[in-house]
Design a protein around this motif. Sequence first.
Motif, PDB file in Angstrom:
ATOM      1  N   CYS A  31       2.736  40.431 -55.621  1.00  0.00           N
ATOM      2  CA  CYS A  31       2.133  40.461 -54.284  1.00  0.00           C
ATOM      3  C   CYS A  31       2.277  39.093 -53.657  1.00  0.00           C
ATOM      4  O   CYS A  31       2.667  38.119 -54.327  1.00  0.00           O
ATOM      5  CB  CYS A  31       0.656  40.870 -54.344  1.00  0.00           C
ATOM      6  SG  CYS A  31      -0.404  39.703 -55.236  1.00  0.00           S
ATOM      7  N   ALA A  32       1.953  39.004 -52.355  1.00  0.00           N
ATOM      8  CA  ALA A  32       2.102  37.740 -51.646  1.00  0.00           C
ATOM      9  C   ALA A  32       1.170  37.699 -50.445  1.00  0.00           C
ATOM     10  O   ALA A  32       0.773  38.746 -49.907  1.00  0.00           O
ATOM     11  CB  ALA A  32       3.547  37.544 -51.191  1.00  0.00           C
ATOM     12  N   GLY A  54       4.218  26.546 -46.151  1.00  0.00           N
ATOM     13  CA  GLY A  54       4.014  27.293 -47.387  1.00  0.00           C
ATOM     14  C   GLY A  54       4.153  28.790 -47.186  1.00  0.00           C
ATOM     15  O   GLY A  54       4.523  29.523 -48.116  1.00  0.00           O
ATOM     16  N   GLY A  55       3.861  29.270 -45.971  1.00  0.00           N
ATOM     17  CA  GLY A  55       4.096  30.672 -45.661  1.00  0.00           C
ATOM     18  C   GLY A  55       5.572  30.984 -45.606  1.00  0.00           C
ATOM     19  O   GLY A  55       6.026  32.028 -46.099  1.00  0.00           O
ATOM     20  N   LEU A 104       7.629  33.597 -48.120  1.00  0.00           N
ATOM     21  CA  LEU A 104       8.552  34.659 -47.717  1.00  0.00           C
ATOM     22  C   LEU A 104       9.929  34.451 -48.336  1.00  0.00           C
ATOM     23  O   LEU A 104      10.593  35.410 -48.738  1.00  0.00           O
ATOM     24  CB  LEU A 104       8.650  34.692 -46.185  1.00  0.00           C
ATOM     25  CG  LEU A 104       7.353  35.007 -45.445  1.00  0.00           C
ATOM     26  CD1 LEU A 104       7.559  34.882 -43.937  1.00  0.00           C
ATOM     27  CD2 LEU A 104       6.837  36.395 -45.798  1.00  0.00           C
ATOM     28  N   ALA A 105      10.361  33.179 -48.408  1.00  0.00           N
ATOM     29  CA  ALA A 105      11.664  32.892 -49.022  1.00  0.00           C
ATOM     30  C   ALA A 105      11.662  33.266 -50.499  1.00  0.00           C
ATOM     31  O   ALA A 105      12.665  33.777 -51.027  1.00  0.00           O
ATOM     32  CB  ALA A 105      12.010  31.420 -48.835  1.00  0.00           C
ATOM     33  N   LEU A 151      20.967  28.486 -40.458  1.00  0.00           N
ATOM     34  CA  LEU A 151      19.537  28.756 -40.328  1.00  0.00           C
ATOM     35  C   LEU A 151      19.246  30.254 -40.388  1.00  0.00           C
ATOM     36  O   LEU A 151      18.250  30.677 -40.984  1.00  0.00           O
ATOM     37  CB  LEU A 151      19.015  28.158 -39.019  1.00  0.00           C
ATOM     38  CG  LEU A 151      19.020  26.631 -38.921  1.00  0.00           C
ATOM     39  CD1 LEU A 151      18.612  26.183 -37.523  1.00  0.00           C
ATOM     40  CD2 LEU A 151      18.100  26.009 -39.963  1.00  0.00           C
ATOM     41  N   ARG A 152      20.098  31.037 -39.753  1.00  0.00           N
ATOM     42  CA  ARG A 152      19.888  32.483 -39.787  1.00  0.00           C
ATOM     43  C   ARG A 152      19.938  33.005 -41.222  1.00  0.00           C
ATOM     44  O   ARG A 152      19.098  33.823 -41.626  1.00  0.00           O
ATOM     45  CB  ARG A 152      20.946  33.182 -38.929  1.00  0.00           C
ATOM     46  CG  ARG A 152      20.710  34.689 -38.753  1.00  0.00           C
ATOM     47  CD  ARG A 152      21.880  35.369 -38.073  1.00  0.00           C
ATOM     48  NE  ARG A 152      23.032  35.457 -38.962  1.00  0.00           N
ATOM     49  CZ  ARG A 152      23.181  36.403 -39.899  1.00  0.00           C
ATOM     50  NH1 ARG A 152      22.247  37.340 -40.073  1.00  0.00           N
ATOM     51  NH2 ARG A 152      24.249  36.427 -40.667  1.00  0.00           N
ATOM     52  N   LEU A 153      20.908  32.533 -41.977  1.00  0.00           N
ATOM     53  CA  LEU A 153      21.044  33.003 -43.354  1.00  0.00           C
ATOM     54  C   LEU A 153      19.910  32.515 -44.248  1.00  0.00           C
ATOM     55  O   LEU A 153      19.576  33.162 -45.250  1.00  0.00           O
ATOM     56  CB  LEU A 153      22.392  32.551 -43.921  1.00  0.00           C
ATOM     57  CG  LEU A 153      23.625  33.213 -43.295  1.00  0.00           C
ATOM     58  CD1 LEU A 153      24.906  32.592 -43.848  1.00  0.00           C
ATOM     59  CD2 LEU A 153      23.613  34.718 -43.533  1.00  0.00           C
ATOM     60  N   ALA A 154      19.316  31.359 -43.918  1.00  0.00           N
ATOM     61  CA  ALA A 154      18.202  30.832 -44.712  1.00  0.00           C
ATOM     62  C   ALA A 154      16.865  31.461 -44.327  1.00  0.00           C
ATOM     63  O   ALA A 154      15.861  31.261 -45.028  1.00  0.00           O
ATOM     64  CB  ALA A 154      18.118  29.315 -44.543  1.00  0.00           C
ATOM     65  N   SER A 155      16.838  32.233 -43.239  1.00  0.00           N
ATOM     66  CA  SER A 155      15.583  32.792 -42.733  1.00  0.00           C
ATOM     67  C   SER A 155      15.155  34.013 -43.537  1.00  0.00           C
ATOM     68  O   SER A 155      15.956  34.946 -43.742  1.00  0.00           O
ATOM     69  CB  SER A 155      15.739  33.194 -41.267  1.00  0.00           C
ATOM     70  OG  SER A 155      16.036  32.083 -40.454  1.00  0.00           O
ATOM     71  N   PRO A 156      13.911  34.069 -43.979  1.00  0.00           N
ATOM     72  CA  PRO A 156      13.437  35.265 -44.690  1.00  0.00           C
ATOM     73  C   PRO A 156      13.573  36.545 -43.867  1.00  0.00           C
ATOM     74  O   PRO A 156      13.845  37.617 -44.428  1.00  0.00           O
ATOM     75  CB  PRO A 156      11.966  34.931 -44.969  1.00  0.00           C
ATOM     76  CG  PRO A 156      11.912  33.444 -45.005  1.00  0.00           C
ATOM     77  CD  PRO A 156      12.910  32.989 -43.976  1.00  0.00           C
ATOM     78  N   LEU A 157      13.412  36.452 -42.549  1.00  0.00           N
ATOM     79  CA  LEU A 157      13.495  37.652 -41.727  1.00  0.00           C
ATOM     80  C   LEU A 157      14.864  38.319 -41.853  1.00  0.00           C
ATOM     81  O   LEU A 157      14.971  39.555 -41.823  1.00  0.00           O
ATOM     82  CB  LEU A 157      13.214  37.300 -40.260  1.00  0.00           C
ATOM     83  CG  LEU A 157      13.171  38.482 -39.295  1.00  0.00           C
ATOM     84  CD1 LEU A 157      11.991  39.397 -39.629  1.00  0.00           C
ATOM     85  CD2 LEU A 157      13.073  38.001 -37.851  1.00  0.00           C
ATOM     86  N   THR A 158      15.916  37.516 -42.005  1.00  0.00           N
ATOM     87  CA  THR A 158      17.267  38.064 -42.137  1.00  0.00           C
ATOM     88  C   THR A 158      17.381  38.975 -43.349  1.00  0.00           C
ATOM     89  O   THR A 158      18.140  39.949 -43.342  1.00  0.00           O
ATOM     90  CB  THR A 158      18.289  36.914 -42.247  1.00  0.00           C
ATOM     91  OG1 THR A 158      18.188  36.098 -41.083  1.00  0.00           O
ATOM     92  CG2 THR A 158      19.705  37.426 -42.386  1.00  0.00           C
TER      93      THR A 158
END
Length: 619
Positions: free
Chosen positions: A491-492, A474-475, A479-480, A532-539
């Motif tokens: 907020c989140a 869920g975290g 982020l996504a 996976l990289r493109l689906a990652s929120p960090l990207t």
Amino acid sequence: MPDSVVNDLLSHTRLLDVSPLPGGGELALISDTGDGARLWRRRLDGSAATVLPTGHGSPGRCVWRPDGRAILLSVDPVGAENYRLTEVDADTGETNWSLAADGVRFEFGTPYGSGTRPYSPDSGYLAYSGNARDPEVFDVLVRDLSTGRSRTVLTGDDRYYPMHWSPDGGRLLIMRLHQNTDHALYVHDVESGRNRRITPPGRAKWLPGGWSADGTAVFVSTDHGRDLLGLARLDVTSGDVTWLHRPEHEVVAVAVSPSGGRLAWGVTVAGRTEIYTATADGRDVRRLDHAPSGMACEELGLGGGALAFVDEDRVSARISDPTRPPEAYLLGTLDDTVERLTDCARNPSAPNLVEPEVVEYPGHEGLPVEAFVYRPHGAHAGRPAPVAVLIHGGPEHRHAAEFDPLVQALLHAGIGVLAPNVRGSTGYGSAFQRLVYRDWAGGDVEDVERGVAYLGTRDWVDTDRLGVCGGSYGGLSTLACLVRSPETWRCAVDLFGPSDLVVDATLVPPYWRARVKDWIGDVDDPADRERLRLASPLTHADRIAAPLLVVQGARDARVARRHSDVLVDRLRERGHEVEYMLLLDEGHGFQSRENEREVITAWVDWMVRHLKPDTVEAT
């Protein structure tokens, strides 16, 4: 958020597991009154419960030895999920023996589950699993309790767990748990030492509840040849499946009486459990309408959500509803008797606890999504309220009609809650559950966005004041959501959530590696790694616009601390509003009630600050 409100909501005793002594008129309980989990004995004659000392570590599961002289515990010493097994004397709590090794995990059933019978009927042997030989798989071993020696009875190439001994003690039922939707059952013959698969080929769930009285079959909840879980009898010789109950909703738990003559099972309907009983041949089916309304059963008894017979006529259940924490009950199967055995609520003084409304809205691609809507007191069209969208973890888990202190704390602060069971959730069929495979932070996030659209149809919701939050998977979804639709959220809160799917697929616990390619993705395949990289929120962290609170356990074995450290550093570099709570003594959850209290208080305060700023300014 006033400290008194959170204190009241967390003042209950947390009931973690219940194990009846078959035919013995007694329960073993693991509960936490606020100062750590402890083992209790509770006789059914009305006498007071007694606590047994169990040494260092937090016990999470328990099971009686059939002779009633000992209790087996699963203990997490430091929160890193390298569980040890400890057998304690049932009278004194003194340790008889313990299985523990650095970096090794031992189990006496499936992970985090309850309802198995790891002891042989004569109390001479204990079946358990461990990953000492190879950290990526679990072998099944049997310990001779007279000598203390163990022998391997199944060398694993995947995760294998002992489930139930046959009535004569000559065979052991073993489960292979590859994916949460891909199981197989095996029988180990003690005399010959051979292991034989008894389930038909193909991908299916096989959730065993125990053996028939004559040892010719096991009773299971399965989706073999269909989408929803049903109750069936599986012949251990032929593999034939005989259906006993196929309702329109899923059968998520099965229990067998000590004699093998009666069955009990749970069916999930709108987030609550309907409990049924019948004779072992499937006749005289009876729904226990006298059982308290709430959630009682989980697949594989996760979190103590298992039914268990105390004797031929009574079954124990751990039941929770949105306004009351889990309690242990005894339910008559042939009459309408109900006895509550615990008082975990301890009369909390937090007022105006809220029941949810169960709704369904069209999700991504029109797929129906069930959700729980909590409306705060006083919210109406003339006075709309902000809402927090709460996303569950797993991803193969679910929201239910059960007590959640965080939800009630948000409601007390005047913030509504939408808790959707997006694709990947359990309880809606295996096809729905598998939709999240190799699509993490994909269609499920679309389902959340459709939930936001649904909130726009409710006149008491202020859609200009929405927050999003969740723990674990869920975290990740939180982020996504922030990077997919940054304009939606004020907020989140991200609790223990992975931010980088490449890192997540690489640093998962070793015993998850066999399933990662089909579950998350293949990091060794360049195209899949890029997906996976493109689906990652960090990207896409630069797209995050909402203020973010991040909470992480330093000892987390499932989601590495690196996920939160890197994300927070990235956001701070660009001056984004982010707060970071690092819990040095926690793993993937809360062992400390004080840590839980601190996090819930900070979580609600964060939401109030950003969703109800006028309230904060007035205060």
